[in-house]
Design a protein around this motif. Sequence first.
Motif, PDB file in Angstrom:
ATOM      1  N   TYR A   1      29.038  20.970-101.804  1.00 10.58           N
ATOM      2  CA  TYR A   1      28.229  20.207-102.748  1.00 10.58           C
ATOM      3  C   TYR A   1      27.598  21.159-103.771  1.00 10.58           C
ATOM      4  O   TYR A   1      26.407  21.466-103.697  1.00 10.58           O
ATOM      5  CB  TYR A   1      27.135  19.423-102.023  1.00 10.58           C
ATOM      6  N   ASP A   2      28.401  21.629-104.712  1.00 15.21           N
ATOM      7  CA  ASP A   2      27.923  22.553-105.734  1.00 15.21           C
ATOM      8  C   ASP A   2      26.773  21.916-106.505  1.00 15.21           C
ATOM      9  O   ASP A   2      26.856  20.767-106.926  1.00 15.21           O
ATOM     10  CB  ASP A   2      29.066  22.916-106.686  1.00 15.21           C
ATOM     11  N   GLY A   3      25.685  22.647-106.655  1.00 19.34           N
ATOM     12  CA  GLY A   3      24.535  22.134-107.381  1.00 19.34           C
ATOM     13  C   GLY A   3      23.603  21.293-106.534  1.00 19.34           C
ATOM     14  O   GLY A   3      22.748  20.579-107.050  1.00 19.34           O
ATOM     15  N   ILE A   4      23.738  21.379-105.223  1.00 18.79           N
ATOM     16  CA  ILE A   4      22.877  20.639-104.301  1.00 18.79           C
ATOM     17  C   ILE A   4      21.443  21.177-104.409  1.00 18.79           C
ATOM     18  O   ILE A   4      21.225  22.361-104.679  1.00 18.79           O
ATOM     19  CB  ILE A   4      23.430  20.770-102.853  1.00 18.79           C
ATOM     20  N   SER A   5      20.466  20.324-104.207  1.00 15.85           N
ATOM     21  CA  SER A   5      19.069  20.769-104.219  1.00 15.85           C
ATOM     22  C   SER A   5      18.687  21.287-102.835  1.00 15.85           C
ATOM     23  O   SER A   5      19.364  21.018-101.851  1.00 15.85           O
ATOM     24  CB  SER A   5      18.142  19.613-104.608  1.00 15.85           C
ATOM     25  N   GLN A   6      17.578  22.021-102.772  1.00 16.64           N
ATOM     26  CA  GLN A   6      17.097  22.508-101.478  1.00 16.64           C
ATOM     27  C   GLN A   6      16.776  21.352-100.553  1.00 16.64           C
ATOM     28  O   GLN A   6      17.064  21.404 -99.359  1.00 16.64           O
ATOM     29  CB  GLN A   6      15.859  23.401-101.656  1.00 16.64           C
ATOM     30  N   LYS A   7      16.187  20.301-101.118  1.00 16.47           N
ATOM     31  CA  LYS A   7      15.844  19.129-100.304  1.00 16.47           C
ATOM     32  C   LYS A   7      17.105  18.493 -99.726  1.00 16.47           C
ATOM     33  O   LYS A   7      17.151  18.154 -98.541  1.00 16.47           O
ATOM     34  CB  LYS A   7      15.072  18.114-101.144  1.00 16.47           C
ATOM     35  N   GLU A   8      18.131  18.332-100.558  1.00 16.91           N
ATOM     36  CA  GLU A   8      19.389  17.748-100.086  1.00 16.91           C
ATOM     37  C   GLU A   8      20.044  18.636 -99.033  1.00 16.91           C
ATOM     38  O   GLU A   8      20.587  18.140 -98.046  1.00 16.91           O
ATOM     39  CB  GLU A   8      20.357  17.543-101.259  1.00 16.91           C
TER      40      GLU A   8
END
Length: 159
Positions: free
Chosen positions: A65-72
């Motif tokens: 998941y390129d560009g995933i957030s830390q929360k995700e």
Amino acid sequence: MFLNYNNWNVFKAEGNDNRLFDLDECVAFITNKAAKKMADAFNERLKSLGTTRVQWTALYYLGKYDGISQKELAEKMNIKSSTVARLIDRMENDNLVIRLEDPEDRRAIKLALTEKGKELREKLLPEGEKMSKIFANGLTDEEIEIFLKVINKMVENIS
């Protein structure tokens, strides 16, 4: 109360049954014990390669998941956001990941693997497949499919 059906402890929702249940046959206890043993075995394998199961898992999801957030990422890994933040700090110091501003929301931070991170991910990904083969040794595809269906249904029951 837990009752034993086909050697599985199942929660009895109604009635007042005061019998004790056998923890050694409790599905939750058995699956937790199995998951811990599997995680420990995988960690030992990865330790010899200079990484951990947690870092391997982060590399897996960061590549998927390129560009995933830390929360995700925390949600995918099923760990606390603060734990992911510390993990990403270490991975950033090791030049495996970079934090990027989200062009649509400057307050949000997206994560991406560096070239070094991508190379390490490609090197380590096969280790997960090797461990899966070890875990599934002696099981048929049908048994694995049934297991996944049952365990997913049990998780849905508590979600």
